[in-house]
Design an enzyme around this catalytic site. Structure first.
Site, PDB file in Angstrom:
ATOM      1  N   LYS A  62      38.073  54.028 104.300  1.00  0.00           N
ATOM      2  CA  LYS A  62      38.361  53.189 103.114  1.00  0.00           C
ATOM      3  C   LYS A  62      39.241  53.960 102.120  1.00  0.00           C
ATOM      4  O   LYS A  62      40.185  53.418 101.556  1.00  0.00           O
ATOM      5  CB  LYS A  62      37.052  52.761 102.431  1.00  0.00           C
TER       6      LYS A  62
ATOM      7  N   LYS B 108      42.417  46.355 116.940  1.00  0.00           N
ATOM      8  CA  LYS B 108      41.133  45.737 116.559  1.00  0.00           C
ATOM      9  C   LYS B 108      41.361  44.624 115.531  1.00  0.00           C
ATOM     10  O   LYS B 108      42.079  44.831 114.547  1.00  0.00           O
ATOM     11  CB  LYS B 108      40.220  46.814 115.947  1.00  0.00           C
TER      12      LYS B 108
ATOM     13  N   LYS C 162      40.279  41.701 109.040  1.00  0.00           N
ATOM     14  CA  LYS C 162      41.006  40.992 107.968  1.00  0.00           C
ATOM     15  C   LYS C 162      41.908  41.963 107.212  1.00  0.00           C
ATOM     16  O   LYS C 162      42.957  41.603 106.723  1.00  0.00           O
ATOM     17  CB  LYS C 162      40.060  40.246 107.033  1.00  0.00           C
TER      18      LYS C 162
HETATM   19  P1  ADP Z   1      36.680  43.371 109.029  1.00  0.00           P
HETATM   20  O1  ADP Z   1      37.094  44.506 109.942  1.00  0.00           O
HETATM   21  O2  ADP Z   1      37.488  42.153 109.242  1.00  0.00           O
HETATM   22  O3  ADP Z   1      36.658  43.812 107.574  1.00  0.00           O
HETATM   23  P2  ADP Z   1      33.869  43.592 108.837  1.00  0.00           P
HETATM   24  O4  ADP Z   1      33.998  45.075 108.798  1.00  0.00           O
HETATM   25  O5  ADP Z   1      33.466  42.864 107.602  1.00  0.00           O
HETATM   26  O6  ADP Z   1      35.206  42.989 109.414  1.00  0.00           O
HETATM   27  O7  ADP Z   1      32.857  43.262 110.021  1.00  0.00           O
HETATM   28  C1  ADP Z   1      31.743  42.375 109.962  1.00  0.00           C
HETATM   29  C2  ADP Z   1      31.031  42.427 111.300  1.00  0.00           C
HETATM   30  O8  ADP Z   1      31.902  41.965 112.332  1.00  0.00           O
HETATM   31  C3  ADP Z   1      30.595  43.847 111.713  1.00  0.00           C
HETATM   32  O9  ADP Z   1      29.348  43.783 112.377  1.00  0.00           O
HETATM   33  C4  ADP Z   1      31.677  44.273 112.665  1.00  0.00           C
HETATM   34  O10 ADP Z   1      31.222  45.205 113.587  1.00  0.00           O
HETATM   35  C5  ADP Z   1      32.075  42.958 113.334  1.00  0.00           C
HETATM   36  N1  ADP Z   1      33.486  42.997 113.692  1.00  0.00           N
HETATM   37  C6  ADP Z   1      34.528  42.960 112.836  1.00  0.00           C
HETATM   38  N2  ADP Z   1      35.696  43.011 113.500  1.00  0.00           N
HETATM   39  C7  ADP Z   1      35.379  43.083 114.810  1.00  0.00           C
HETATM   40  C8  ADP Z   1      36.155  43.146 116.016  1.00  0.00           C
HETATM   41  N3  ADP Z   1      37.465  43.132 115.999  1.00  0.00           N
HETATM   42  N4  ADP Z   1      35.506  43.219 117.173  1.00  0.00           N
HETATM   43  C9  ADP Z   1      34.147  43.201 117.218  1.00  0.00           C
HETATM   44  N5  ADP Z   1      33.368  43.131 116.130  1.00  0.00           N
HETATM   45  C10 ADP Z   1      33.958  43.071 114.933  1.00  0.00           C
END
Ligand code: ADP
Ligand code: TRP
Length: 355
Positions: free
Chosen positions: A139, A221, A224
């Site tokens: 972050k 990956k 957002k």
């Molecule tokens: P982002 O990466 O979009 O900010 P978050 O970190 O808020 O997403 O993730 C919320 C949940 O979704 C977590 O449990 C995370 O492991 C899962 N997650 C997010 N992106 C992925 C992905 N590309 N593949 C698998 N799981 C994901």
């Protein structure tokens, strides 16, 4: 001094005591997970997290799923967005099949006791271990302000998990270091206050390897924050534009292709049936199919997969009172268990409360 509880909370505690005894005989498995209300939820969130949560909803299991609005404050300061997105997360879960009669859906802010537990854990947990957390470094490298909450985030997450005596924590692979840290914190706490006995239950992370990382439209990956996501409830032109812009290589139409190297196919595997996946893989290998055609098949399949939930989602968002009622009910259940655990801890730690 025992804390005062409402009749409903007391009855939940009673039920939970019965549950505890059934659990000790091996009948119950409590699943706990949280998701931040920090933007449009995407296919990575669904296949990596939300779907797992909903699938855990079977006899013998108990699901506790919450909207991590306190966690979202570490990166989002817009109050209107936090509020709106919290309700959107609730509507997303319900539209995709979470049954509030079977699982407990609630807001993190309805269980303020998690902050008390996070503080307890902070008093025994080494700073040096927190400094090693990949998410903190990640972050900061992305330009987020390195404030204390960003640093202490894993302590709050550990409290979220431990306060409900959770057995399993279904999360995406990226969250594994946080669950490991939570286990370490619980073990250290148990050693310090209960000679290693199970004062805090040690949870297990649950990760489904085959969908461990969902790729985004650029093949990295899906996230957002990388701007490469496809929203769960995207539709029409917006969805089409996203799917059509998935990055592919420059293999000509007539050439044979390896489906396993292609992002379009990787996403299709998530939404297609076994037969459809096999048929598309055969088309890749046979040659004569361009990526444009594969993308159209993916688009159709995403529409088929999410269309019914999309309609439910739109209807739920219009029913704010109903959403709040469901969350309130979940919050009461979650709070009752949290208070039971905190009662035990406070006694062990010599913390007196006079109300
Ligand atoms: P982002 O990466 O979009 O900010 P978050 O970190 O808020 O997403 O993730 C919320 C949940 O979704 C977590 O449990 C995370 O492991 C899962 N997650 C997010 N992106 C992925 C992905 N590309 N593949 C698998 N799981 C994901
Ligand atoms: N850190 C998680 C994420 O960003 C959200 C979260 C907060 C969580 N508390 C949790 C997940 C407890 C599982 C268990 O996705």
């Amino acid at each position: 001094m025992r804390p005062s509880r409402s009749i409903l909370e007391r009855s939940v505690v009673l039920k939970s005591t019965r549950r505890q005894s059934l659990k000790s005989k091996g009948f119950f498995m409590r699943y706990l997970s949280g998701i931040q209300p920090s933007g449009n939820l995407h296919l990575g969130n669904y296949f990596g997290a939300i779907r797992e949560h909903i699938l855990s909803q079977k006899p013998g299991n108990e699901g506790f799923f919450f909207i991590a609005n306190y966690h979202a404050l570490t990166t989002e300061k817009d109050a209107t967005k936090i509020r709106k997105q919290s309700l959107e997360v609730a509507a997303t879960y319900l539209a995709l099949g979470l049954d509030p009669k079977k699982s407990v859906l609630f807001l993190q802010s309805d269980v303020p006791q998690v902050h008390e537990l996070a503080w307890f854990l902070s008093t025994i947990f080494p700073v040096a271990r927190l400094e090693l957390q990949p998410s903190y470094k990640d972050k900061i490298s992305k330009g987020f302000e390195p404030h204390h909450a960003l640093f202490a985030y894993p302590m709050l997450m550990a409290a979220d998990i431990l306060i409900y005596n959770s057995d399993r924590v279904p999360v995406g692979k990226d969250q594994l270091p946080h669950v490991e840290l939570c286990r370490d914190a619980a073990q250290k706490f148990n050693l310090m206050y209960a000679n290693g006995e199970s004062l805090l239950k040690i949870p297990e992370a649950q990760i489904r390897e085959e969908v461990a990382i969902v790729p985004g439209i650029d093949g990295e990956k899906m996230s957002k924050s990388y701007g490469n996501d496809i929203a769960i409830f995207a539709e029409g032109k917006a969805l089409k534009t996203r799917v059509m812009s998935i990055t592919t290589d420059s293999t000509p139409v007539e050439a044979q292709k390896n489906p396993e190297n292609c992002t379009v196919f990787k996403l299709f595997k998530l939404v297609g049936s076994e037969g459809e996946i096999q048929a598309l893989a055969d088309r890749y290998r046979a040659g004569g199919m361009g990526y444009g055609e594969a993308k159209k098949k993916l688009l159709d399949q995403i529409n088929t997969y999410f269309e019914p939930s999309r309609e439910k989602y739109k209807a739920l968002l219009k029913e704010e009172t109903q959403l709040l009622d469901i969350l309130q009910d979940g919050g009461k259940k979650a709070r009752a268990i949290a208070e039971e655990v905190m009662d035990r801890l406070r006694q062990k730690m010599g913390i007196i409360r006079t109300f």
